[in-house]
Design an enzyme around this catalytic site. Structure first.
Site, mmCIF file in Angstrom:
data_model
loop_
_atom_site.group_PDB
_atom_site.id
_atom_site.type_symbol
_atom_site.label_atom_id
_atom_site.label_comp_id
_atom_site.label_asym_id
_atom_site.label_seq_id
_atom_site.Cartn_x
_atom_site.Cartn_y
_atom_site.Cartn_z
ATOM 1 N N TYR A 169 -23.286 -14.241 -39.766
ATOM 2 C CA TYR A 169 -22.538 -13.801 -38.590
ATOM 3 C C TYR A 169 -22.909 -12.421 -38.071
ATOM 4 O O TYR A 169 -22.261 -11.929 -37.153
ATOM 5 C CB TYR A 169 -21.026 -13.876 -38.839
ATOM 6 C CG TYR A 169 -20.564 -15.272 -39.152
ATOM 7 C CD1 TYR A 169 -20.571 -16.253 -38.180
ATOM 8 C CD2 TYR A 169 -20.180 -15.626 -40.447
ATOM 9 C CE1 TYR A 169 -20.188 -17.548 -38.472
ATOM 10 C CE2 TYR A 169 -19.794 -16.919 -40.750
ATOM 11 C CZ TYR A 169 -19.798 -17.873 -39.756
ATOM 12 O OH TYR A 169 -19.429 -19.156 -40.035
ATOM 13 N N CYS B 146 -21.461 3.670 -27.752
ATOM 14 C CA CYS B 146 -20.464 4.494 -27.081
ATOM 15 C C CYS B 146 -19.074 3.868 -27.226
ATOM 16 O O CYS B 146 -18.437 3.487 -26.247
ATOM 17 C CB CYS B 146 -20.837 4.652 -25.603
ATOM 18 S SG CYS B 146 -19.901 5.930 -24.769
ATOM 19 N N GLU B 147 -18.645 3.720 -28.461
ATOM 20 C CA GLU B 147 -17.338 3.139 -28.801
ATOM 21 C C GLU B 147 -16.822 3.823 -30.052
ATOM 22 O O GLU B 147 -17.541 3.920 -31.058
ATOM 23 C CB GLU B 147 -17.461 1.639 -29.092
ATOM 24 C CG GLU B 147 -17.905 0.780 -27.940
ATOM 25 C CD GLU B 147 -16.790 0.482 -26.970
ATOM 26 O OE1 GLU B 147 -15.614 0.714 -27.318
ATOM 27 O OE2 GLU B 147 -17.093 0.014 -25.858
ATOM 28 N N PRO C 98 -20.430 -25.578 -45.589
ATOM 29 C CA PRO C 98 -20.532 -24.145 -45.880
ATOM 30 C C PRO C 98 -21.645 -23.490 -45.080
ATOM 31 O O PRO C 98 -22.685 -24.089 -44.828
ATOM 32 C CB PRO C 98 -20.865 -24.136 -47.385
ATOM 33 C CG PRO C 98 -21.615 -25.417 -47.594
ATOM 34 C CD PRO C 98 -20.969 -26.414 -46.664
#
Length: 482
Positions: free
Chosen positions: A420, A390-391, A316
């Protein structure tokens, strides 16, 4: 209230909260609380103090929470295995979040550590982890990485290709050692998750098909420097329930029995992938129920074949560190956007984004958010929390309800970011990566230093003599990068 034609932009699972300031237990660290004036407190530290001292964006990791999850997980699997007279080892999957401090925390609580690159191995060794309690994954381990792993006496290497067998054969012969190895097998069980997170189906880069495993095992057993100790399988990530693990275990036990007929295998590693709650509607299976269900399934399959239950291993990562993490942002702009004839959504822009949390862009991952510097009695408003990149896909929280008076300067907290987020972080648009701060018992300290613009420019070979001509903004707190 549920989704309807009156709420065309609201996901079916998202409902208007009774209190847009609440902190659902399953999503936030146990230490998360609010002061009398509504300020969020993490690990006993008020978030305004954290932001003033370290700046935003800021990864905050609750050390007590990480340690508690590690202890609980280890106890669950050891108890479940012990009921069948076997041992269980729990590896912390370092890919979820890795730093020397986290390695020290989890190993102090009894966990081994799983690494999958030479860099992760270096971090574990720098933390003085016992090499014999490390496992090494990866579909393309280089010769140098394998040489280093063998040289330090790594506990096990998970074989992922025929090329790797031959590489290890040469390395162990030169070193004059015998290296324990496992074979990574694709059980064919598809986890109920995003396609890119499901790692046990056949058409992907990891491991061997079940039918190929006997020939792989035979080749490994021909090599004096390799000792085959078991099988490994990982069916995916963010999985709720036992059914997928049980079905995979049945197929693995069958292979285990066939291979043990020639020479007994001692270990069966069933990987990880145990899910956590990112939103109030997520209902992850308690680790005790998962452990009992998986181990009982293995034991039943072994009994049906008349073979002893092998020792078991699990990996895990997210379920150890995910809930312990909270990311703090400062709100920069708030923009109402008409999205249907009768609907408006507030776009709340923060000072981070996909560079510090790539999961929404990669997987469509859902997150929660709360005002952190205050509470509010304003009516709940539908918001989308977005970053500064810038997306158009630079989304931090796709859909959430926050108090409708959310405004520039507010601190915003996104929970369940311990796994993550730091690991996948980038410097897209030359935005420096944030620091990671550990909190516990009212104290805070940097465990991973953040970056400055000067740090990024220092890597640019086109700048003569290292003179960047730029520096971090003057308002950046001086402790942010120390």
């Amino acid at each position: 209230m549920s989704a309807s034609s009156d709420r065309p932009a609201v996901p079916a699972w998202l409902t208007v909260p009774t209190d847009a300031n609440d902190l659902p237990d399953a999503v936030w660290p146990a230490s998360a609380d609010r002061t009398g004036d509504g300020e969020l407190v993490l690990g006993g530290v008020p978030v305004r103090d954290l932001a003033a001292r370290f700046g935003t964006p800021l990864y905050v990791l609750d050390e007590t929470e990480v340690r508690a999850h590690a202890r609980r997980t280890l106890a669950a699997f050891r108890d479940a295995a012990g009921r069948h007279g076997v041992q269980a080892r729990v590896y912390y999957a370092g890919k979820a979040f890795l730093s020397t401090e986290v390695v020290r925390w989890v190993t102090a609580e009894g966990l081994a550590v799983d690494v999958c690159t030479g860099g992760e191995l270096a971090v574990a060794l720098a933390a003085a982890a016992d090499p014999g309690r490390l496992g090494f994954h990866g579909n393309n381990k280089s010769v140098a990485e394998l040489e280093r792993a063998v040289a330090v006496g790594i506990g096990s290497i998970v074989i992922d290709s025929r090329d790797e067998i031959e590489r290890l054969a040469e390395i162990t012969e030169r070193a004059g050692v015998t290296q324990p190895v496992l074979i990574r097998v694709n059980s064919g069980v598809h986890a109920e998750t995003h396609e890119f997170l499901a790692t046990a189906h056949e058409d992907q880069k990891f491991g061997f098909a079940l039918d190929d495993a006997p020939a792989v095992a035979a080749r490994i057993r021909e090599i004096p420097g390799l000792r085959l100790v078991g099988l490994h399988c990982h069916i995916g990530s963010q999985i709720f329930g036992v059914a997928g693990f049980a079905e995979s275990a049945a197929r693995l036990v069958d292979l285990h029995a066939r291979l043990s007929a020639d020479e007994e295998l001692s270990v069966l590693n069933l990987g990880g992938g145990f899910g956590i709650a990112y939103t109030r509607v997520d209902d992850p299976t308690p680790i005790e129920a998962l452990a009992a269900g998986i181990v009982d399934a293995v034991a039943a399959e072994c009994a049906a074949r008349g073979i002893p239950v092998p020792d078991l291993a699990f990996e895990p990562g997210r379920s150890i560190v995910g809930q312990a993490g909270v990311t703090l942002y400062e709100v920069g702009t708030v923009k109402p956007v008409r999205i249907a004839d009768r609907a408006t959504r507030l776009y709340v822009s923060v000072d981070g984004g996909m560079s510090d949390n790539a999961r929404p862009a990669l997987y469509g991952a859902q997150y929660s958010a709360r005002l952190a510097s205050r509470t509010s009695v304003a009516d709940a408003a539908l918001v989308r929390v977005v970053g500064k990149h810038c997306e158009s896909g630079d989304i931090v929280v796709d859909a959430e309800y926050l108090p409708g008076d959310v405004r520039p300067g507010d601190l915003l907290a996104v929970p369940a970011t311990g796994a993550y987020c730091f690991s996948l972080s980038s410097t897209y648009n030359y935005v420096p990566r944030p620091p990671v701060v550990a909190v516990s018992d009212g104290a805070a300290r940097v465990i991973v230093r953040g970056e400055t613009v000067d740090d990024l420019l220092a890597r640019d070979a086109g700048i003569p003599d290292g003179r960047t001509g730029a520096s971090a903004p003057s308002e950046t707190p001086k402790e942010r990068h120390t």
